[in-house]
Every structure is written in C-alpha cells, then in structure tokens.
Design a protein around this motif. Structure first.
Motif, PDB file in Angstrom:
ATOM      1  N   GLN A   2       0.864  -1.173   0.000  1.00 57.48           N
ATOM      2  CA  GLN A   2       0.000   0.000   0.000  1.00 57.48           C
ATOM      3  C   GLN A   2       0.905   1.228   0.000  1.00 57.48           C
ATOM      4  OE1 GLN A   2      -2.601   0.239   3.315  1.00 57.48           O
ATOM      5  NE2 GLN A   2      -3.709   1.993   2.511  1.00 57.48           N
ATOM      6  N   GLU A   3       0.651   2.103  -0.903  1.00 52.81           N
ATOM      7  CA  GLU A   3       1.575   3.205  -1.112  1.00 52.81           C
ATOM      8  C   GLU A   3       1.012   4.543  -0.656  1.00 52.81           C
ATOM      9  OE1 GLU A   3       4.502   2.335  -1.830  1.00 52.81           O
ATOM     10  OE2 GLU A   3       3.886   0.301  -2.238  1.00 52.81           O
ATOM     11  N   GLU A   4       1.918   5.458  -0.371  1.00 48.26           N
ATOM     12  CA  GLU A   4       1.551   6.810   0.008  1.00 48.26           C
ATOM     13  C   GLU A   4       1.556   7.718  -1.217  1.00 48.26           C
ATOM     14  OE1 GLU A   4       4.465   5.356   1.224  1.00 48.26           O
ATOM     15  OE2 GLU A   4       3.649   4.545   3.067  1.00 48.26           O
ATOM     16  N   PHE A   5       1.682   7.165  -2.381  1.00 48.84           N
ATOM     17  CA  PHE A   5       1.764   7.955  -3.599  1.00 48.84           C
ATOM     18  C   PHE A   5       0.725   7.471  -4.596  1.00 48.84           C
ATOM     19  CE2 PHE A   5       4.901   4.546  -3.770  1.00 48.84           C
ATOM     20  CZ  PHE A   5       4.494   3.869  -4.895  1.00 48.84           C
ATOM     21  N   ALA A   6       0.523   8.262  -5.614  1.00 53.77           N
ATOM     22  CA  ALA A   6      -0.460   7.920  -6.645  1.00 53.77           C
ATOM     23  C   ALA A   6       0.187   6.999  -7.680  1.00 53.77           C
ATOM     24  CB  ALA A   6      -0.971   9.192  -7.309  1.00 53.77           C
ATOM     25  N   TYR A   7      -0.031   5.713  -7.524  1.00 51.98           N
ATOM     26  CA  TYR A   7       0.479   4.726  -8.474  1.00 51.98           C
ATOM     27  C   TYR A   7      -0.220   4.943  -9.813  1.00 51.98           C
ATOM     28  CZ  TYR A   7       1.041   0.264 -10.780  1.00 51.98           C
ATOM     29  OH  TYR A   7       1.318  -0.703 -11.693  1.00 51.98           O
ATOM     30  N   PRO A   8       0.399   4.817 -10.950  1.00 54.30           N
ATOM     31  CA  PRO A   8       1.770   4.425 -11.247  1.00 54.30           C
ATOM     32  C   PRO A   8       2.672   5.596 -11.603  1.00 54.30           C
ATOM     33  CG  PRO A   8       0.488   4.142 -13.219  1.00 54.30           C
ATOM     34  CD  PRO A   8      -0.431   4.751 -12.159  1.00 54.30           C
ATOM     35  N   ARG A   9       2.351   6.795 -11.174  1.00 63.39           N
ATOM     36  CA  ARG A   9       3.120   7.973 -11.578  1.00 63.39           C
ATOM     37  C   ARG A   9       4.507   8.048 -10.974  1.00 63.39           C
ATOM     38  NH1 ARG A   9      -1.838  11.318 -10.117  1.00 63.39           N
ATOM     39  NH2 ARG A   9      -3.251  10.523 -11.676  1.00 63.39           N
ATOM     40  N   VAL A  10       4.726   7.386  -9.883  1.00 64.32           N
ATOM     41  CA  VAL A  10       6.014   7.480  -9.203  1.00 64.32           C
ATOM     42  C   VAL A  10       7.094   6.753 -10.008  1.00 64.32           C
ATOM     43  CG1 VAL A  10       5.692   5.418  -7.777  1.00 64.32           C
ATOM     44  CG2 VAL A  10       7.115   7.265  -6.954  1.00 64.32           C
ATOM     45  N   THR A  11       8.270   7.328 -10.038  1.00 61.97           N
ATOM     46  CA  THR A  11       9.403   6.691 -10.711  1.00 61.97           C
ATOM     47  C   THR A  11      10.140   5.820  -9.712  1.00 61.97           C
ATOM     48  OG1 THR A  11      10.976   8.437 -10.164  1.00 61.97           O
ATOM     49  CG2 THR A  11       9.683   8.717 -12.211  1.00 61.97           C
ATOM     50  N   VAL A  12      11.039   5.001 -10.207  1.00 57.85           N
ATOM     51  CA  VAL A  12      11.815   4.145  -9.311  1.00 57.85           C
ATOM     52  C   VAL A  12      12.658   4.998  -8.360  1.00 57.85           C
ATOM     53  CG1 VAL A  12      13.788   3.775 -10.853  1.00 57.85           C
ATOM     54  CG2 VAL A  12      13.212   2.048  -9.148  1.00 57.85           C
ATOM     55  N   ASP A  13      13.201   6.108  -8.835  1.00 64.44           N
ATOM     56  CA  ASP A  13      13.986   6.987  -7.959  1.00 64.44           C
ATOM     57  C   ASP A  13      13.119   7.587  -6.851  1.00 64.44           C
ATOM     58  OD1 ASP A  13      16.357   6.541  -9.327  1.00 64.44           O
ATOM     59  OD2 ASP A  13      16.050   8.246 -10.680  1.00 64.44           O
ATOM     60  N   GLN A  14      11.900   8.003  -7.204  1.00 64.33           N
ATOM     61  CA  GLN A  14      10.982   8.533  -6.194  1.00 64.33           C
ATOM     62  C   GLN A  14      10.596   7.448  -5.187  1.00 64.33           C
ATOM     63  OE1 GLN A  14       8.068   9.819  -9.019  1.00 64.33           O
ATOM     64  NE2 GLN A  14       8.581  11.985  -8.761  1.00 64.33           N
ATOM     65  N   TYR A  15      10.394   6.241  -5.690  1.00 63.32           N
ATOM     66  CA  TYR A  15      10.040   5.124  -4.826  1.00 63.32           C
ATOM     67  C   TYR A  15      11.165   4.829  -3.836  1.00 63.32           C
ATOM     68  CZ  TYR A  15       8.364   0.489  -3.469  1.00 63.32           C
ATOM     69  OH  TYR A  15       7.926  -0.589  -2.762  1.00 63.32           O
ATOM     70  N   LEU A  16      12.403   4.804  -4.328  1.00 66.92           N
ATOM     71  CA  LEU A  16      13.548   4.555  -3.453  1.00 66.92           C
ATOM     72  C   LEU A  16      13.665   5.643  -2.396  1.00 66.92           C
ATOM     73  CD1 LEU A  16      16.186   3.295  -6.036  1.00 66.92           C
ATOM     74  CD2 LEU A  16      14.996   1.942  -4.310  1.00 66.92           C
ATOM     75  N   GLN A  17      13.460   6.897  -2.790  1.00 66.56           N
ATOM     76  CA  GLN A  17      13.532   7.984  -1.806  1.00 66.56           C
ATOM     77  C   GLN A  17      12.401   7.888  -0.792  1.00 66.56           C
ATOM     78  OE1 GLN A  17      14.538  11.876  -2.562  1.00 66.56           O
ATOM     79  NE2 GLN A  17      16.485  11.265  -3.436  1.00 66.56           N
ATOM     80  N   LEU A  18      11.213   7.503  -1.257  1.00 66.74           N
ATOM     81  CA  LEU A  18      10.088   7.332  -0.348  1.00 66.74           C
ATOM     82  C   LEU A  18      10.382   6.242   0.677  1.00 66.74           C
ATOM     83  CD1 LEU A  18       7.055   7.888   0.381  1.00 66.74           C
ATOM     84  CD2 LEU A  18       6.511   6.026  -1.191  1.00 66.74           C
ATOM     85  N   ARG A  19      10.929   5.148   0.234  1.00 68.00           N
ATOM     86  CA  ARG A  19      11.199   4.016   1.118  1.00 68.00           C
ATOM     87  C   ARG A  19      12.444   4.214   1.979  1.00 68.00           C
ATOM     88  NH1 ARG A  19       6.732   2.936   1.671  1.00 68.00           N
ATOM     89  NH2 ARG A  19       5.560   1.693   0.216  1.00 68.00           N
ATOM     90  N   LEU A  20      13.489   4.829   1.411  1.00 65.41           N
ATOM     91  CA  LEU A  20      14.777   4.863   2.091  1.00 65.41           C
ATOM     92  C   LEU A  20      15.235   6.247   2.507  1.00 65.41           C
ATOM     93  CD1 LEU A  20      16.627   2.352  -0.250  1.00 65.41           C
ATOM     94  CD2 LEU A  20      15.392   1.869   1.868  1.00 65.41           C
ATOM     95  N   GLY A  21      14.563   7.266   2.021  1.00 64.79           N
ATOM     96  CA  GLY A  21      14.973   8.633   2.323  1.00 64.79           C
ATOM     97  C   GLY A  21      16.069   9.094   1.383  1.00 64.79           C
ATOM     98  N   PRO A  22      16.332  10.384   1.380  1.00 64.94           N
ATOM     99  CA  PRO A  22      17.368  10.913   0.490  1.00 64.94           C
ATOM    100  C   PRO A  22      18.762  10.600   1.035  1.00 64.94           C
ATOM    101  CG  PRO A  22      16.476  12.659   1.849  1.00 64.94           C
ATOM    102  CD  PRO A  22      15.684  11.415   2.172  1.00 64.94           C
ATOM    103  N   GLY A  23      19.738  10.760   0.174  1.00 66.22           N
ATOM    104  CA  GLY A  23      21.111  10.586   0.606  1.00 66.22           C
ATOM    105  C   GLY A  23      21.895   9.682  -0.307  1.00 66.22           C
ATOM    106  N   PRO A  24      23.157   9.513   0.008  1.00 64.50           N
ATOM    107  CA  PRO A  24      23.999   8.634  -0.807  1.00 64.50           C
ATOM    108  C   PRO A  24      23.614   7.170  -0.612  1.00 64.50           C
ATOM    109  CG  PRO A  24      25.218   9.436   1.099  1.00 64.50           C
ATOM    110  CD  PRO A  24      23.892  10.140   1.092  1.00 64.50           C
ATOM    111  N   LEU A  25      24.124   6.318  -1.476  1.00 68.26           N
ATOM    112  CA  LEU A  25      23.796   4.895  -1.454  1.00 68.26           C
ATOM    113  C   LEU A  25      24.046   4.282  -0.078  1.00 68.26           C
ATOM    114  CD1 LEU A  25      22.896   2.381  -2.959  1.00 68.26           C
ATOM    115  CD2 LEU A  25      25.271   2.036  -3.670  1.00 68.26           C
ATOM    116  N   ARG A  26      25.145   4.644   0.542  1.00 62.89           N
ATOM    117  CA  ARG A  26      25.484   4.097   1.868  1.00 62.89           C
ATOM    118  C   ARG A  26      24.366   4.377   2.884  1.00 62.89           C
ATOM    119  NH1 ARG A  26      30.624   5.910   5.565  1.00 62.89           N
ATOM    120  NH2 ARG A  26      30.219   4.437   7.231  1.00 62.89           N
ATOM    121  N   THR A  27      23.855   5.600   2.872  1.00 67.53           N
ATOM    122  CA  THR A  27      22.767   5.980   3.783  1.00 67.53           C
ATOM    123  C   THR A  27      21.500   5.210   3.440  1.00 67.53           C
ATOM    124  OG1 THR A  27      23.711   8.179   4.054  1.00 67.53           O
ATOM    125  CG2 THR A  27      21.376   7.921   4.607  1.00 67.53           C
ATOM    126  N   MET A  28      21.225   5.071   2.150  1.00 70.15           N
ATOM    127  CA  MET A  28      20.018   4.374   1.729  1.00 70.15           C
ATOM    128  C   MET A  28      20.051   2.905   2.134  1.00 70.15           C
ATOM    129  SD  MET A  28      19.450   6.232  -1.937  1.00 70.15           S
ATOM    130  CE  MET A  28      17.755   5.774  -2.243  1.00 70.15           C
TER     131      MET A  28
END
Length: 163
Positions: free
Chosen positions: A6-32
């Motif tokens: 279940q998502e907090e965004f309007a599927y399917p408009r979100v991109t994979v990058d937006q999805y990763l940021q939504l799930r993991l937060g912003p930052g470098p790969l190590r932080t994610m």
C-alpha cells in the motif's frame, strides 16, 4: 489493512527513484542501504518489513507483478503469487540454469521459491491475527524479524530434506 505494498503515492506515476527515496529517504547509497536495513528490521509488522526490504526489487515487483495480478486475484493471492515470482525468477532460476548447463540430471526443488511461499503465508497469518510490533523496542523487532526469517528458512531446509 491495505495491500502489502500500500503506497503513500499515486500509483503508477512514481518513478523508481521517487520510490527509493520514499522508502529509504534521500542521501547517498550508503545511507540508503543503512536505512533499508534499519527500517525493514524495525518495521512494526511482518507486512511492513517488505515495504522497506530491497525496494529496487520491490518497485519492479509492485509495478510489473503485484498490481497486474491484483486486477485478477484477491490481495492475499496476488501477494503469494508475487513472492513466488520473486523467489523463482529473481533467485532460483539462476541456480537452476547453472545446474542445467552443467549437465545435472536431477534438479532440487526451487528452495528460495519455497522459502518465499512460507514467508508470504507467515505475513498473511500475522495480518489475519492482527499481530503488530508497535509497542516493542527496536531491538525486539529486529529479533522478531530475524527470527521469522531464520525459522522459515529452517523450515524450508527441513522440507527440502524430505523431498
């Protein structure tokens, strides 16, 4: 209860990058990656664990497997089928292909697929029972999630030994 993804965004408009940021937060790969482990293993339920675990796979499974299946199947069946597709096509098929190419005559059961079936059933049972970990400390949640994965893995190993 919602769907497993279940998502907090309007599927399917979100991109994979937006999805990763939504799930993991912003930052470098190590932080994610750190956030993936922290958020998954301290999630308040078994279902929530899978919202954070390996979101690169999760995005593709959500868009190309789960949502199409949800048009044909109930949530529980779509979730089980998504776990089976992930287990077989993203894990077991590589192992089985190398065995076939090496000339192996007898192939084992698809171990990860069986493991993922048990995981999906565990998620459904805990949902059905309403089991949540909100009141538990982070360390207890880590133990529960790790224990659940270890027990289902061990059970899969046992089942595999019987075949």
């Amino acid at each position: 209860k919602g769907t497993i993804w279940q998502e907090e965004f309007a599927y399917p408009r979100v991109t994979v990058d937006q999805y990763l940021q939504l799930r993991l937060g912003p930052g470098p790969l190590r932080t994610m990656v750190k956030n993936m482990f922290r958020r998954a293993f301290t999630a308040p339920s078994l279902r929530a664990f899978w919202r954070y675990w390996n979101p690169g796979y999760g995005y593709n499974l959500l868009v190309y497997c789960y949502h199409p299946l949800l048009k044909l199947l109930a949530d529980a069946l779509a979730m089980i089928a998504t776990f089976l597709v992930c287990g077989f096509f993203l894990h077991d098929v590589l192992y089985l292909a190398t065995m076939i190419l090496s000339g192996e005559q007898s192939l084992p059961i698809p171990f990860i697929t069986c493991w993922f079936l048990l995981i999906s059933l565990g998620v459904l049972v805990t949902d059905w029972l309403g089991i949540q970990f909100h009141g538990l400390r982070s360390f207890a949640r880590v133990l529960i999630h790790t224990g659940f994965l270890a027990v289902t893995f061990g059970l899969t190993f046992y089942i595999n030994s019987l075949v």
